[in-house]
Motif scaffolding. Structure first.
Motif, short mmCIF file in Angstrom:
data_model
loop_
_atom_site.label_atom_id
_atom_site.label_comp_id
_atom_site.label_asym_id
_atom_site.label_seq_id
_atom_site.Cartn_x
_atom_site.Cartn_y
_atom_site.Cartn_z
N THR A 77 -2.83 -9.78 -10.37
CA THR A 77 -2.67 -9.09 -9.09
C THR A 77 -1.66 -9.84 -8.24
O THR A 77 -1.73 -11.07 -8.12
N PHE A 78 -0.76 -9.09 -7.63
CA PHE A 78 0.28 -9.68 -6.80
C PHE A 78 0.21 -9.06 -5.40
O PHE A 78 -0.27 -7.94 -5.24
N GLU A 79 0.70 -9.76 -4.44
CA GLU A 79 0.61 -9.29 -3.05
C GLU A 79 2.00 -9.08 -2.48
O GLU A 79 2.86 -9.95 -2.56
N GLY A 80 2.21 -7.90 -1.90
CA GLY A 80 3.48 -7.56 -1.28
C GLY A 80 3.37 -7.47 0.22
O GLY A 80 2.41 -7.96 0.82
N LYS A 81 4.34 -6.85 0.84
CA LYS A 81 4.35 -6.67 2.28
C LYS A 81 3.32 -5.60 2.68
O LYS A 81 2.72 -4.94 1.84
N GLN A 82 3.14 -5.44 3.99
CA GLN A 82 2.08 -4.57 4.49
C GLN A 82 2.62 -3.62 5.54
O GLN A 82 3.57 -3.94 6.27
N PHE A 83 2.02 -2.42 5.61
CA PHE A 83 2.35 -1.46 6.66
C PHE A 83 1.89 -2.00 8.02
O PHE A 83 0.84 -2.63 8.12
N GLU A 84 2.65 -1.71 9.03
CA GLU A 84 2.26 -2.10 10.38
C GLU A 84 1.19 -1.14 10.91
O GLU A 84 1.16 0.04 10.56
N THR A 85 0.29 -1.68 11.76
CA THR A 85 -0.75 -0.83 12.35
C THR A 85 -0.75 -1.00 13.87
O THR A 85 -0.14 -1.93 14.40
N GLY A 142 -2.41 0.98 7.66
CA GLY A 142 -1.77 2.18 8.19
C GLY A 142 -2.53 3.42 7.75
O GLY A 142 -3.74 3.51 7.90
N ALA A 143 -1.82 4.38 7.18
CA ALA A 143 -2.47 5.61 6.72
C ALA A 143 -3.49 5.32 5.63
O ALA A 143 -4.49 6.02 5.49
N GLY A 144 -3.24 4.29 4.82
CA GLY A 144 -4.20 3.86 3.81
C GLY A 144 -4.05 4.53 2.47
O GLY A 144 -4.22 3.88 1.43
N ASP A 145 -3.74 5.82 2.46
CA ASP A 145 -3.60 6.54 1.19
C ASP A 145 -2.13 6.60 0.79
O ASP A 145 -1.24 6.71 1.63
N VAL A 146 -1.89 6.52 -0.51
CA VAL A 146 -0.53 6.41 -1.04
C VAL A 146 -0.15 7.72 -1.72
O VAL A 146 -0.92 8.28 -2.49
N THR A 147 1.05 8.20 -1.42
CA THR A 147 1.50 9.47 -1.98
C THR A 147 2.64 9.33 -2.98
O THR A 147 2.91 10.27 -3.74
N ALA A 148 3.32 8.19 -3.01
CA ALA A 148 4.41 7.99 -3.95
C ALA A 148 4.63 6.50 -4.17
O ALA A 148 4.48 5.70 -3.24
N VAL A 149 5.00 6.14 -5.41
CA VAL A 149 5.25 4.74 -5.76
C VAL A 149 6.46 4.67 -6.68
O VAL A 149 6.61 5.48 -7.60
N LYS A 150 7.33 3.72 -6.41
CA LYS A 150 8.43 3.42 -7.32
C LYS A 150 8.35 1.94 -7.70
O LYS A 150 7.87 1.10 -6.94
#
Length: 270
Positions: free
Chosen positions: A262-270, A197-205
């Motif tokens: 390293t763990f893998e989560g879900k992904q943004f849609e493109t 998606g946008a690729g850059d991350v602006t916030a994480v919880k």
């Protein structure tokens, strides 16, 4: 034209990178804030220049100011780019994707070609030269520094400092978002990579099984940190990208997670 000098030494704050991907049950949901997706203005072509660097040994691991570590193991390969200060946004743009094409020079451009790269590095200014006299990455220059393998997809290497056009595009990545956990004790650092998606991350919880959602702070590049005791708890992550879209992955790391994994989560849609 003579070939450009090698890329300046670049804030190589590399963290230890151990790549273990765990396939765990994870559920997610996505939500969108009032911010729109990548706007049409981000798809416009803009003018810049590009140079290249060549590693002394192609087997060398190439890191950078975004904190992704070994770019091969992180999944970026050689489709990467370092940005000048005018574009780098102090690291907030790490992970974004750009399409570049060569223009204006029929001697050196490869017609009808373009290359897609992910931002993984920073090209530091060199104030020993003026912006128009060798200081390619000095403000206000908009400058891209590519591995020679990517540069040669759009131009002949002898071109040196080549006029290009660029545009921001959505990132397409294989697999899910990757969360590399490091730190010690209650200090937890998470490198977030392979973001579509946008690729850059602006916030994480981050959330443990015995906590609510905890806001993480940007340490540098796409490394995020928090002081919290989350040992012996499965970890969930909420990631927001620059277009305002949030994706939540539950139980990404198991209860017995440890630093360096390293763990893998879900992904943004493109």
């Amino acid at each position: 034209m003579s070939p450009p000098p090698p890329l300046n030494p670049i804030h190589s704050l590399l963290l230890p990178f151990f790549f273990f991907t765990f396939s765990l049950p994870a559920t997610s949901h996505t939500s969108s804030s009032s911010s729109p997706p990548l706007s049409s203005s981000l798809s416009d072509w803009h003018s810049a220049h590009a140079t290249y660097y060549a590693a002394s040994d192609p087997r060398d691991s190439v890191g950078g100011a975004c904190g992704y570590g070994d770019l091969g193991k992180a999944g970026y390969g050689l489709a990467t780019v370092g940005l000048s200060e005018a574009l780098f946004e102090r690291g907030q743009i790490c992970g974004a994707c750009f399409e570049l094409r060569c223009v204006e020079d029929l001697r050196w451009c490869i017609p009808g070609t373009s290359v897609i790269v992910t931002v993984t590095n920073f090209c530091a200014p060199n104030y020993g030269f003026t912006a128009d006299g060798g200081g390619h990455c000095n403000p206000p220059n908009k400058h891209f520094v590519l591995p020679i393998e990517s540069y040669e997809k759009i131009a002949i290497w002898k071109a040196g400092n080549m006029p290009v056009q660029y545009r921001r595009i959505k990132c397409r990545k294989e697999g899910g978002i990757r969360f590399t956990v490091s730190g010690a004790g209650i200090f937890i650092s998470v490198m977030i990579g392979n973001v579509a998606g946008a690729g850059d991350v602006t916030a994480v919880k981050i959330k443990g099984s015995r906590t609510g959602w905890l806001q993480m702070g940007r340490n540098w590049g796409q490394n995020w940190h928090i002081n919290a005791d989350l040992k012996n708890q499965p970890l969930s992550f909420e990631v927001t990208s620059s277009d305002g879209i949030t994706i939540t992955s539950y139980n990404v790391a198991p209860k017995d997670w440890s630093f360096g994994q390293t763990f893998e989560g879900k992904q943004f849609e493109t």
